[in-house]
Design a protein around this motif. Structure first.
Motif, PDB file in Angstrom:
ATOM      1  N   ALA A  53       0.827  -1.214   0.000  1.00 26.39           N
ATOM      2  CA  ALA A  53       0.000   0.000   0.000  1.00 26.39           C
ATOM      3  C   ALA A  53       0.857   1.258   0.000  1.00 26.39           C
ATOM      4  CB  ALA A  53      -0.927  -0.002   1.219  1.00 26.39           C
ATOM      5  N   ASN A  54       2.022   1.185   0.633  1.00 26.70           N
ATOM      6  CA  ASN A  54       2.896   2.364   0.700  1.00 26.70           C
ATOM      7  C   ASN A  54       3.763   2.530  -0.535  1.00 26.70           C
ATOM      8  OD1 ASN A  54       1.953   3.024   3.241  1.00 26.70           O
ATOM      9  ND2 ASN A  54       3.606   2.015   4.330  1.00 26.70           N
ATOM     10  N   ASN A  55       4.357   1.423  -1.011  1.00 31.81           N
ATOM     11  CA  ASN A  55       5.406   1.532  -2.027  1.00 31.81           C
ATOM     12  C   ASN A  55       5.162   0.703  -3.282  1.00 31.81           C
ATOM     13  OD1 ASN A  55       7.116   3.248  -0.383  1.00 31.81           O
ATOM     14  ND2 ASN A  55       7.467   1.441   0.871  1.00 31.81           N
ATOM     15  N   GLY A  56       3.989   0.078  -3.402  1.00 26.18           N
ATOM     16  CA  GLY A  56       3.687  -0.676  -4.609  1.00 26.18           C
ATOM     17  C   GLY A  56       4.125  -2.127  -4.516  1.00 26.18           C
ATOM     18  N   ILE A 119      -1.705   4.621  -6.296  1.00 31.95           N
ATOM     19  CA  ILE A 119      -2.055   5.950  -6.817  1.00 31.95           C
ATOM     20  C   ILE A 119      -3.497   6.222  -6.416  1.00 31.95           C
ATOM     21  CG2 ILE A 119      -2.317   7.354  -8.890  1.00 31.95           C
ATOM     22  CD1 ILE A 119      -0.253   5.459 -10.228  1.00 31.95           C
ATOM     23  N   HIS A 120      -3.684   7.171  -5.508  1.00 29.06           N
ATOM     24  CA  HIS A 120      -5.015   7.444  -4.955  1.00 29.06           C
ATOM     25  C   HIS A 120      -5.620   8.666  -5.661  1.00 29.06           C
ATOM     26  CE1 HIS A 120      -4.195   4.468  -1.915  1.00 29.06           C
ATOM     27  NE2 HIS A 120      -3.087   5.106  -1.577  1.00 29.06           N
ATOM     28  N   GLY A 199      -6.869  14.026 -14.465  1.00 25.42           N
ATOM     29  CA  GLY A 199      -7.195  13.694 -13.080  1.00 25.42           C
ATOM     30  C   GLY A 199      -6.158  14.242 -12.115  1.00 25.42           C
ATOM     31  N   THR A 200      -6.500  14.173 -10.831  1.00 24.19           N
ATOM     32  CA  THR A 200      -5.578  14.592  -9.763  1.00 24.19           C
ATOM     33  C   THR A 200      -5.462  13.446  -8.756  1.00 24.19           C
ATOM     34  OG1 THR A 200      -7.362  15.581  -8.451  1.00 24.19           O
ATOM     35  CG2 THR A 200      -6.230  17.014 -10.030  1.00 24.19           C
ATOM     36  N   PHE A 201      -4.326  13.410  -8.038  1.00 27.34           N
ATOM     37  CA  PHE A 201      -4.107  12.340  -7.059  1.00 27.34           C
ATOM     38  C   PHE A 201      -3.328  12.869  -5.863  1.00 27.34           C
ATOM     39  CE2 PHE A 201      -0.387  12.509  -9.674  1.00 27.34           C
ATOM     40  CZ  PHE A 201       0.686  12.010  -8.928  1.00 27.34           C
ATOM     41  N   GLU A 202      -3.401  12.112  -4.777  1.00 25.89           N
ATOM     42  CA  GLU A 202      -2.664  12.477  -3.570  1.00 25.89           C
ATOM     43  C   GLU A 202      -1.167  12.245  -3.777  1.00 25.89           C
ATOM     44  OE1 GLU A 202      -4.143  10.136  -0.371  1.00 25.89           O
ATOM     45  OE2 GLU A 202      -6.197  10.900  -0.526  1.00 25.89           O
ATOM     46  N   GLN A 203      -0.350  13.096  -3.151  1.00 23.87           N
ATOM     47  CA  GLN A 203       1.094  12.887  -3.205  1.00 23.87           C
ATOM     48  C   GLN A 203       1.406  11.526  -2.579  1.00 23.87           C
ATOM     49  OE1 GLN A 203       3.383  14.719  -4.596  1.00 23.87           O
ATOM     50  NE2 GLN A 203       5.317  14.049  -3.728  1.00 23.87           N
ATOM     51  N   PRO A 204       1.992  10.577  -3.334  1.00 22.80           N
ATOM     52  CA  PRO A 204       2.211   9.233  -2.794  1.00 22.80           C
ATOM     53  C   PRO A 204       3.403   9.177  -1.843  1.00 22.80           C
ATOM     54  CG  PRO A 204       3.024   9.360  -5.039  1.00 22.80           C
ATOM     55  CD  PRO A 204       2.374  10.682  -4.755  1.00 22.80           C
ATOM     56  N   THR A 205       3.391   8.179  -0.981  1.00 25.70           N
ATOM     57  CA  THR A 205       4.476   8.026  -0.004  1.00 25.70           C
ATOM     58  C   THR A 205       5.760   7.541  -0.669  1.00 25.70           C
ATOM     59  OG1 THR A 205       3.715   5.775   0.477  1.00 25.70           O
ATOM     60  CG2 THR A 205       2.901   7.543   1.891  1.00 25.70           C
ATOM     61  N   ASP A 709       9.151   7.577   6.923  1.00 22.67           N
ATOM     62  CA  ASP A 709      10.093   6.606   7.485  1.00 22.67           C
ATOM     63  C   ASP A 709       9.946   6.520   8.993  1.00 22.67           C
ATOM     64  OD1 ASP A 709      11.149   6.011   5.026  1.00 22.67           O
ATOM     65  OD2 ASP A 709      12.753   7.499   5.168  1.00 22.67           O
ATOM     66  N   HIS A 710       9.772   7.669   9.622  1.00 21.81           N
ATOM     67  CA  HIS A 710       9.615   7.697  11.075  1.00 21.81           C
ATOM     68  C   HIS A 710       8.342   6.963  11.476  1.00 21.81           C
ATOM     69  CE1 HIS A 710       9.805   9.137  15.172  1.00 21.81           C
ATOM     70  NE2 HIS A 710       8.650   9.756  15.052  1.00 21.81           N
ATOM     71  N   GLN A 711       7.266   7.182  10.719  1.00 22.40           N
ATOM     72  CA  GLN A 711       6.004   6.515  11.021  1.00 22.40           C
ATOM     73  C   GLN A 711       6.136   5.007  10.871  1.00 22.40           C
ATOM     74  OE1 GLN A 711       2.793   6.767   8.156  1.00 22.40           O
ATOM     75  NE2 GLN A 711       1.321   7.253   9.761  1.00 22.40           N
ATOM     76  N   HIS A 712       6.853   4.565   9.823  1.00 21.85           N
ATOM     77  CA  HIS A 712       7.051   3.129   9.607  1.00 21.85           C
ATOM     78  C   HIS A 712       7.847   2.518  10.767  1.00 21.85           C
ATOM     79  CE1 HIS A 712       7.456  -0.592   7.405  1.00 21.85           C
ATOM     80  NE2 HIS A 712       8.772  -0.547   7.552  1.00 21.85           N
TER      81      HIS A 712
END
Length: 852
Positions: A53-56, A119-120, A199-205, A709-712
């Motif tokens: 979900a984070n990095n594909g 890609i959200h 379209g538009t999407f959220e900035q991915p992690t 990274d800190h959250q992970h």
């Protein structure tokens, strides 16, 4: 069904309490094994889904492939799904948008690539051809120049380059500027593209946080590939095992594909890694912890069957007297184990799975509330996990019934009917020390004789206590060391955002500490110097490396001056008076060795308080020059203030007040030019904070958002804590149940003995004293055996972890104190509970009592 088995079933029905206790013991054991297997598979599944979900999702990356190579990979028998990803290039945006982000960075994917990477979409649809493009929300809603769906963009696309040497810059390189803030890079335009925003999407992690560009996503068809237009082929494999490394490298070599790489962070979660030492560590730890679980389960079930055989002694003797053979008596116990297993194993499986499901319901709410994770824990029940749980349970029941079955086969008719098998007395066997009676009284002497007289029951109880000690301490040590290993392997960053500026002037950084959502901030100035250390003070890892002619070791010193409020708070935290302006040395940490790939815990500097360090400029010949300054060590610590304090074997950090830092820097104009200013922020909404920073920051500032990274790291530590404390709680409950079961059953079997003592005049107070001393003897003997055995398991766990993590062995003193106090508390509580159950027994009825 033969007559012996029929009689065994009748005995089980007749002794409902004993049968129920045995069944509950087996259910607990099976539930524990099932819970561990389910937790392992479920935890692994969560981490895999969260990583995807984070990095594909991809396993192998074949870079820069042409169309023929792409088709070869697509037709490979190992390929399940094949994605294309291409860094199409950079394009300049309208200059009024953002001087710190002057580019649009375009990445292109094929249809499977668009699905494989997270890609959200927030509006519109995914691109369907190479003329369509997605833009991020922050660009679409830009305050000065917003873009909208349907806009057409004609862009010159190319590579970022450093002026003069044409060196290409990647998305992980920040905007290149000089000290005056002037951009020192150029854009080498290679082609022109016209795109329509769809379209538009959220900035991915997975996107770079330091790139001076807005991300945009377009479409690329495999038919566009050629020798001049190449892309990365990202493969999701049909099967993930250790052979994938060899297979991928062979495929790459056979088709002239260079530098094949692997998604190590995802493959590691599948338990697949090309790091042999890591696999040895994992297998060793799994073997040790499964050994501990099986020993605990055997102890729990064995005691139930051992007591069952003891209670059935007369019954077995009667069978023997009417012609039952040794084999029939032995099989009687095995049959009892099989019957109890048939009832207990299915219930235990359901209890273990149900317990995990209930636990996950609670944990999921907690995880979502605290970490905001996108994925939830779900119960993963695989055929393999059920087979493992069943096999371990069957083996455990067999081992648990084997010794009682052998004992049952040897019961003779006369001894069983007389019930003299368990008690073969001699004066020597029950002899006690006169010192015991003198120190503790006649009650302690009688209690000790009772234990010696019923050695088998006494040993069974002590065995239960020893196993409980070993289980608790081994699991506690295991989980504690796993957490320490995880902390060593994770980044030491304790902040969300770092803003750096190569300048001694921090006036532009200071206002950013007061932005909305910022909860904590520290401003520091950093300067790298050198010092020379005597061998006696050098780290063990540093010894053996190069020295100068005087025999000293060169060390890098990262000198950092903290703003006054941060310095005062930090100095107070490490236990020194901030008004004395001490130089605080951070001399402990961990790093990953490049050669062995081990995470090593080290003390970089073995110095005493008051030691003076000469500081030199960054020059390998500095030992022969005059030092710039001299600092006296005022404190040594492993605690760090807010900021980035990574260590290595040849460096350490010195923290001083900003006032002292400025005094040192003013001694040389050269030093002023080398100072870097850093602002470290913690924020309640790091994404919003970075957006606010991007609007006001100058071109000379570099922003590093380490929140993801800190959250992970925090997520991993939280998961580990939940696993650790949940597992320890489960082990503790099982151990307590085991002890209560053993002691209460043992006390119940001694009704006649207690009645005889009371009939001879023992008062209730004397009886309580006797039982108290018995509890004391149980606890002391259990600790005498349990602590050394636990020490052996701790050493084995430590040695297993040393394959990848090097740190000093430390006894878990808190756990030791807890287990010592708990043993005496639990034994006493079990004794009191059992005594209360038999306290109102009539002496005459108790003397008539027989265990049949």
């Amino acid at each position: 069904m033969n007559i012996v088995n029929t009689l065994t079933l009748r005995q089980l029905q007749r002794n409902k309490r004993r049968t129920l206790v045995t069944i509950i013991g087996v259910i607990i054991s099976v539930a524990m094994v099932t819970a561990v297997a389910t937790l392992s598979f479920s935890f692994s599944d969560l981490l895999i889904r969260q990583e995807i979900a984070n990095n594909g999702e991809w396993h192998v990356d074949y870079p820069n492939v042409n169309q023929d190579q792409f088709k070869t990979i697509e037709n490979d028998s190992w390929t399940k799904r094949l994605s294309l990803a291409q860094d199409t290039g950079y394009a300049k945006l309208n200059e009024s948008i953002d001087p710190n982000k002057p580019y649009l960075f375009i990445k292109s994917f094929n249809s499977l690539g668009l699905k494989s990477f997270p890609i959200h979409l927030t509006s519109g649809h995914l691109p369907r051809n190479s003329q369509e493009i997605l833009i991020t929300d922050d660009l679409a809603h830009h305050s000065t120049h917003p873009y909208k769906i349907g806009d057409r963009l004609t862009l010159g696309v190319g590579d970022r380059q450093i002026k003069g040497n044409h060196e290409k810059l990647s998305e992980n390189d920040p905007l290149q500027v000089n000290a005056k803030g002037k951009i020192t890079e150029t854009l080498d335009v290679q082609s022109s593209h016209t795109y329509t925003i769809v379209g538009t999407f959220e900035q991915p992690t997975w996107a770079s946080t330091i790139s001076p560009s807005y991300l945009a996503i377009s479409y690329m068809s495999p038919s566009q590939l050629s020798n001049s237009n190449r892309a990365d082929a990202l493969v999701v494999l049909k099967k993930v095992n250790h052979s994938l490394y060899l297979h991928a490298k062979q495929l790459a070599n056979n088709h002239q594909i260079k530098h094949v790489s692997f998604n190590a962070s995802l493959l590691r979660l599948y338990g697949v890694t090309n790091n042999d030492s890591l696999m040895r560590t994992l297998y060793s730890l799994v073997a040790i912890i499964m050994c501990v679980i099986i020993i605990g389960s055997v102890a729990l079930i064995y005691n139930a069957f051992a007591i069952s055989v003891s209670e059935r002694a007369r019954h077995l003797g009667m069978l023997s007297s009417v012609g039952a053979t040794k084999k029939q008596k032995r099989n009687s116990v095995f049959f009892e184990g099989a019957v109890i297993g048939l009832v207990s194993i299915p219930v235990g499986l359901l209890a273990g799975i149900g317990g995990m499901a209930a636990t996950f319901l609670f944990i999921n709410k907690f995880l979502n509330g605290v970490l905001g994770g996108t994925e939830k824990l779900r119960v993963i029940v695989t055929p393999l996990s059920l087979i493992i749980a069943c096999l371990v349970s069957i083996v455990t029941i067999f081992i648990s019934t084997y010794l009682p079955a052998i004992k049952a086969s040897k019961v003779s008719a006369i001894d069983a009917i007389r019930q003299s098998e368990d008690i073969r007395l001699s004066r020597r066997k029950v002899k006690t020390s006169k010192l015991v009676r003198k120190l503790f009284g006649i009650e302690a002497d009688i209690g000790l004789k009772n234990l010696k007289r019923t050695k088998r029951r006494y040993r069974a109880t002590v065995f239960s206590l020893v196993i409980s000690i070993v289980l608790f301490l081994s699991v506690s040590f295991f989980t504690g060391n796993i957490k320490q290993s995880l902390v060593m392997s994770q980044s030491k960053m304790n902040y969300d955002i770092q803003i750096s500026q190569t300048s001694a002037n921090s006036s532009e950084l200071e206002p950013l500490a007061h932005l909305t959502h910022v909860t904590q901030s520290t401003l520091n100035k950093e300067l790298t110097l050198m010092t020379w250390i005597d061998p006696s003070m050098a780290s063990n890892q540093r010894k053996g490396n190069e020295k100068n002619k005087d025999g000293k070791f060169p060390y890098y010193v990262i000198l950092q001056g903290l703003d006054e409020p941060s310095y005062t708070a930090y100095a107070t935290r490490v236990g020194v008076d901030p008004t004395d302006h001490p130089a605080i040395v951070i001399n402990k940490g961990s790093y990953q060795d490049d050669q062995s790939h081990k995470y090593i815990e080290l003390t970089t500097l073995h110095a005493k308080l008051g030691t003076k360090l000469n500081l030199y400029s960054m020059d390998t010949n500095s030992a022969h020059k005059k030092p710039i300054d001299q600092l006296q060590i005022g404190a040594l610590t492993d605690q760090v203030p807010l900021g980035n304090y990574q260590v290595d074997a040849d460096e350490f950090h010195i923290i001083v007040s900003m006032k002292d830092f400025r005094k040192l820097v003013q001694k040389s104009n050269t030093l002023k030019e080398q100072v870097q200013s850093n602002l470290y922020l913690k924020s309640s909404d790091p994404i919003a904070t970075q957006t606010a920073i991007d609007k006001v920051k100058s071109p000379t500032m570099y922003v590093f958002n380490d929140y993801v990274d800190h959250q992970h790291s925090q997520q991993m530590l939280l998961f580990m804590n939940l696993f650790a404390y949940g597992f320890i709680t489960l082990i503790s409950l099982i151990s307590i149940a085991n002890i209560f079961n053993t002691i209460s059953t043992s006390i119940a079997l001694r009704k006649r003995e207690f009645a005889m003592l009371k009939s001879m005049g023992m008062t209730p107070n004397g009886f309580n004293k006797m039982m108290t001393y018995e509890s004391l003897f149980y606890g002391l003997n259990a600790l005498a055996f349990g602590l050394p055995i636990s020490g052996v398991f701790m050493v084995l766990i430590y040695l297993a972890l040393r394959n990848n993590f090097q740190y000093s062995f430390t006894l878990p003193w808190v756990s030791l104190i807890i287990v010592i106090a708990a043993i005496f508390t639990i034994v006493t509580a079990a004794m009191l509970y059992s005594i209360q159950k038999i306290k109102k027994e009539n002496i005459i009825d108790a003397l008539k009592h027989e265990n049949i």
